[in-house]
Scaffold this active site. Structure first.
Site, PDB file in Angstrom:
ATOM      1  N   ARG A  70      24.178  86.168 118.057  1.00  0.00           N
ATOM      2  CA  ARG A  70      25.400  85.434 117.787  1.00  0.00           C
ATOM      3  C   ARG A  70      26.586  86.177 118.380  1.00  0.00           C
ATOM      4  O   ARG A  70      26.538  87.388 118.579  1.00  0.00           O
ATOM      5  CB  ARG A  70      25.614  85.256 116.278  1.00  0.00           C
ATOM      6  CG  ARG A  70      24.763  84.148 115.678  1.00  0.00           C
ATOM      7  CD  ARG A  70      25.032  83.962 114.207  1.00  0.00           C
ATOM      8  NE  ARG A  70      24.542  85.086 113.437  1.00  0.00           N
ATOM      9  CZ  ARG A  70      25.297  86.038 112.919  1.00  0.00           C
ATOM     10  NH1 ARG A  70      26.621  86.004 113.072  1.00  0.00           N
ATOM     11  NH2 ARG A  70      24.770  87.024 112.245  1.00  0.00           N
ATOM     12  N   TYR A 200      20.960  80.629 122.591  1.00  0.00           N
ATOM     13  CA  TYR A 200      20.245  81.470 121.640  1.00  0.00           C
ATOM     14  C   TYR A 200      20.525  81.128 120.183  1.00  0.00           C
ATOM     15  O   TYR A 200      21.685  80.931 119.787  1.00  0.00           O
ATOM     16  CB  TYR A 200      20.613  82.945 121.872  1.00  0.00           C
ATOM     17  CG  TYR A 200      19.775  83.849 121.025  1.00  0.00           C
ATOM     18  CD1 TYR A 200      18.496  84.222 121.447  1.00  0.00           C
ATOM     19  CD2 TYR A 200      20.213  84.280 119.793  1.00  0.00           C
ATOM     20  CE1 TYR A 200      17.703  85.023 120.645  1.00  0.00           C
ATOM     21  CE2 TYR A 200      19.429  85.074 118.991  1.00  0.00           C
ATOM     22  CZ  TYR A 200      18.169  85.448 119.427  1.00  0.00           C
ATOM     23  OH  TYR A 200      17.377  86.229 118.631  1.00  0.00           O
ATOM     24  N   LYS A 209      23.324  78.154 111.083  1.00  0.00           N
ATOM     25  CA  LYS A 209      24.561  78.760 110.607  1.00  0.00           C
ATOM     26  C   LYS A 209      25.745  77.800 110.759  1.00  0.00           C
ATOM     27  O   LYS A 209      26.628  77.765 109.901  1.00  0.00           O
ATOM     28  CB  LYS A 209      24.838  80.061 111.351  1.00  0.00           C
ATOM     29  CG  LYS A 209      23.673  81.042 111.373  1.00  0.00           C
ATOM     30  CD  LYS A 209      23.321  81.597 110.022  1.00  0.00           C
ATOM     31  CE  LYS A 209      22.322  82.747 110.172  1.00  0.00           C
ATOM     32  NZ  LYS A 209      21.820  83.248 108.904  1.00  0.00           N
ATOM     33  N   HIS A 229      24.479  81.824 101.889  1.00  0.00           N
ATOM     34  CA  HIS A 229      23.584  82.590 102.750  1.00  0.00           C
ATOM     35  C   HIS A 229      22.592  83.336 101.854  1.00  0.00           C
ATOM     36  O   HIS A 229      22.626  84.555 101.746  1.00  0.00           O
ATOM     37  CB  HIS A 229      24.441  83.564 103.575  1.00  0.00           C
ATOM     38  CG  HIS A 229      23.712  84.237 104.687  1.00  0.00           C
ATOM     39  ND1 HIS A 229      24.114  85.443 105.205  1.00  0.00           N
ATOM     40  CD2 HIS A 229      22.622  83.880 105.394  1.00  0.00           C
ATOM     41  CE1 HIS A 229      23.293  85.801 106.184  1.00  0.00           C
ATOM     42  NE2 HIS A 229      22.375  84.876 106.312  1.00  0.00           N
ATOM     43  N   SER A 251      22.975  91.845 106.529  1.00  0.00           N
ATOM     44  CA  SER A 251      21.771  92.082 107.329  1.00  0.00           C
ATOM     45  C   SER A 251      21.269  93.514 107.139  1.00  0.00           C
ATOM     46  O   SER A 251      22.029  94.409 106.760  1.00  0.00           O
ATOM     47  CB  SER A 251      22.030  91.786 108.801  1.00  0.00           C
ATOM     48  OG  SER A 251      23.110  92.549 109.246  1.00  0.00           O
ATOM     49  N   CYS A 253      19.156  94.577 104.849  1.00  0.00           N
ATOM     50  CA  CYS A 253      18.958  94.969 103.450  1.00  0.00           C
ATOM     51  C   CYS A 253      17.636  94.454 102.894  1.00  0.00           C
ATOM     52  O   CYS A 253      17.400  94.525 101.687  1.00  0.00           O
ATOM     53  CB  CYS A 253      20.102  94.461 102.591  1.00  0.00           C
ATOM     54  SG  CYS A 253      21.660  95.340 102.833  1.00  0.00           S
ATOM     55  N   ASP A 278      16.732  82.090 103.891  1.00  0.00           N
ATOM     56  CA  ASP A 278      18.036  82.374 104.495  1.00  0.00           C
ATOM     57  C   ASP A 278      19.212  81.619 103.876  1.00  0.00           C
ATOM     58  O   ASP A 278      20.276  82.188 103.707  1.00  0.00           O
ATOM     59  CB  ASP A 278      17.978  82.086 106.005  1.00  0.00           C
ATOM     60  CG  ASP A 278      19.122  82.720 106.777  1.00  0.00           C
ATOM     61  OD1 ASP A 278      19.526  83.850 106.421  1.00  0.00           O
ATOM     62  OD2 ASP A 278      19.626  82.098 107.734  1.00  0.00           O
ATOM     63  N   ARG A 369      12.958  87.298 117.789  1.00  0.00           N
ATOM     64  CA  ARG A 369      12.761  86.441 116.618  1.00  0.00           C
ATOM     65  C   ARG A 369      11.441  85.696 116.651  1.00  0.00           C
ATOM     66  O   ARG A 369      10.857  85.481 117.707  1.00  0.00           O
ATOM     67  CB  ARG A 369      13.881  85.386 116.587  1.00  0.00           C
ATOM     68  CG  ARG A 369      15.285  85.952 116.491  1.00  0.00           C
ATOM     69  CD  ARG A 369      15.681  86.143 115.063  1.00  0.00           C
ATOM     70  NE  ARG A 369      16.938  86.862 114.898  1.00  0.00           N
ATOM     71  CZ  ARG A 369      17.626  86.843 113.771  1.00  0.00           C
ATOM     72  NH1 ARG A 369      17.224  86.152 112.736  1.00  0.00           N
ATOM     73  NH2 ARG A 369      18.735  87.544 113.665  1.00  0.00           N
TER      74      ARG A 369
END
Ligand code: SAT
Ligand code: MN
Length: 587
Positions: A70, A200, A209, A229, A251, A253, A278, A369
């Site tokens: 992103r 992407y 998102k 989120h 992110s 975690c 997510d 990914r």
């Protein structure tokens, strides 16, 4: 296919006039159609079939090497009043934003196919589901949207049956991939997204998102619900009860691992069922409880680090019918990434198609990914298609903090819970660009994803207290506390279930806790640590707090909240003052 939806047809005519595609393809969502998208990508040289015996139905896709993540500085919220976007977003006036991107979209699909992708976020028959249409010139996007959303004919039927209902318009074009001509524009007042110059992930798969979080959060505020989120998971107890939690983490975690956690040997009677990994859309039910649906149908997960010992469920889900983006491949065309096995296999080809050479960096791109349907998870919940969603007993916020923050604490009230979410902070890791180990605020893990002013967003959250007295309890967790020698105090991974167990005990009125200014803390023996070999001192540190350090933390939190000026609800500022004055008495 065509549509009876006049609004949709009018928009498509406008888009085709602007972008001038050679062909228009309406996506029906069938397997045959998906196979054609794959064949097109293979013919174009951007994708490669993986080993059909070991990974049936799997594909490797390589994005442009400068288009792998992103791009926050090119992502804009375009509202008429800039304060509605808030200091948490890059802002551009809608008129200027349209002018700038439309100039780039003009003629941008010449000679190309325009794919029209009707999709629904959420179970198709759910009153909480929302429709969208993405127009793109990328077969990778079309194929990925089939995994990530409910896409095709049923979605179009929904749009046709409710011609007056709103839907999200998403226009995407790959463009020339130059970062100079890359923009991800959101127009919440028009329920429109315009994205150009990136092929992407979150820049191009507009359901995720862009729609489900940025525009979703905006729609949620207007309509009285929450787009978050958050993972959604059910915890089944040995007695066979299932309690659902929703959890937000910045992110790095371990959010994905928690969503599909494997219970440790000591807690064998427990099971975790994944509803979502997510995003959660949450509504108040008639009974006053908060219900969550997963708007997505697929996972777009980070590959590196995924392994049999870290996340066997995710690994099982990607063995067939998955798309891999920017991973490495073995000599016999099997996907590989750092962490999958201890050492790199011989004959490895890196994510850019070169023979693997450590001098060029990792074999798989750090943000490579996998894309796979959630239903391929061995631990998928049988509630993923429940149109009403699942009732949430606890909301968890978390961050990565080497010091200060206890293993777990429970909010003293809903307002305090919103405060805990609003002040989430996490240390940066090597997974993010920039300095490592710096604490950054990431409210509710929504910093790059909230489609409006955080001040108004916290106000929207606070407002739920006036609408129900059966809201979930709110918790804050920190799996990453370290000792003086820099060693982790808590084992993490499956053993986090021990903490979740205390959370559920608190929700059912059993868990033991002490009230402190910063929240209810478990007593050192309230969390079952049998078999862990944790010293009593470690448990004491994990369940205690230092009033002096917390006073400093609260000064910082207050300064952070004040960035939002008069949009910041007084109630949150009053909450900091409450904590500060109680801390001063405790110190
Ligand atoms: O690329 S996405 O935005 O979909 C995933 C992420 O960066 O969290
Ligand atoms: Mn995410």
């Amino acid at each position: 296919m065509t549509t009876r939806n006049q609004k949709l047809q009018a928009w498509l005519d406008e888009v085709a006039h602007l972008t001038q595609p050679a062909r228009v393809h309406w996506c029906d969502g069938s397997q045959a159609e998906y196979d054609r998208f794959v064949a097109e990508m293979i013919a174009a040289g951007s994708a490669f079939p993986l080993n059909p015996a070991r990974h049936p139905g799997c594909l490797l896709y390589r994005s442009h090497p400068t288009d792998v993540a992103r791009v926050e500085h090119l992502t804009f919220i375009c509202t008429r009043n800039r304060h509605d976007a808030g200091p948490n977003n890059y802002w551009m006036h809608p008129a200027e934003a349209h002018r700038r991107v439309d100039a780039l979209f003009a003629g941008s699909m010449q000679g190309r196919t325009m794919y029209v992708i009707p999709y629904v976020m959420g179970p198709i028959d759910s009153p909480y589901a929302r429709a969208g249409v993405e127009v793109t010139d990328s077969p990778y996007v079309a194929a990925s949207m089939r995994i990530m959303t409910r896409m095709g004919r049923p979605a179009l039927e929904l749009l046709d049956s409710a011609p007056d209902a709103d839907f999200v318009r998403g226009l995407h074009c790959t463009g020339d991939l130059s970062p100079e001509r890359r923009f991800i524009m959101h127009f919440p007042e028009e329920l429109t997204i315009k994205s150009i110059g990136s092929g992407y992930g979150g820049n191009a798969l507009l359901g995720k998102k862009c729609h489900a979080l940025r525009l979703g959060s905006w729609q949620g505020r207007q309509e009285g619900w929450l787009a978050e989120h958050m993972l959604i998971a059910g915890i089944e107890t040995p007695e066979g009860e299932i309690h659902y939690i929703a959890a937000a983490f910045p992110s790095a975690c371990g959010k994905t691992n928690l969503a599909m956690l494997v219970p440790p040997e000591a807690l064998k009677g427990y099971r975790i069922w994944t509803v979502g990994d997510d995003i959660a859309w949450m509504h108040l039910g008639r009974d006053g409880r908060l219900y969550a649906i997963n708007p997505e149908a697929g996972m777009f997960g980070v590959a590196p680090g995924t392994a049999a010992h870290t996340n066997p469920n995710a690994l099982a889900a990607v063995q067939h019918d998955a798309i891999f983006t920017n991973v490495a491949v073995t000599g016999d065309m099997q996907p590989w990434w750092e962490g999958l096995t201890e050492t790199a296999p011989p004959d490895l080809t890196d994510w850019q198609g070169r023979p693997y050479d450590p001098a060029n960096g990792p074999a798989a791109q750090a943000n490579s990914r996998f894309t796979a349907p959630v239903t391929q998870l061995p631990c998928v919940s049988d509630q993923v298609d429940n149109p009403r969603g699942v009732p949430i007993s606890a909301i968890l916020f978390g961050g990565r903090r080497a010091s200060l923050t206890p293993l777990v604490l429970e909010a003293l009230s809903w307002t305090h819970g919103v405060f805990l979410g609003a002040t989430v902070a996490s240390e940066t890791t090597a997974a993010t660009i920039g300095q490592v180990g710096v604490v950054k605020r990431d409210p509710m893990a929504m910093r790059p994803f909230c489609g409006y002013n955080f001040g108004d967003y916290f106000g929207h959250w606070l407002g739920f207290a006036g609408r129900s007295d059966r809201l979930p309890k709110v918790f804050h967790v920190n799996w990453f506390r370290k000792d003086d020698q820099g060693r982790f105090l808590w084992p993490g991974f499956g053993d986090n279930l021990r903490v979740l167990r205390w959370v559920l005990e608190r929700c059912t009125g059993r868990g033991v806790a002490v009230r402190t200014p910063i929240g209810y803390l478990p007593t050192p023996d309230a969390i079952d640590t049998a078999g862990l070999h944790l010293s009593p001192e470690a448990m004491r540190v994990l369940t205690s707090y230092d009033p002096a350090l917390w006073l400093t933390e609260m000064d910082d939190a207050r300064d952070y909240l004040r960035n939002y000026g008069d949009r910041m609800p007084e109630a949150l500022l009053a909450e900091v003052e409450r904590i500060r004055s109680e801390l001063r008495s405790a110190a």
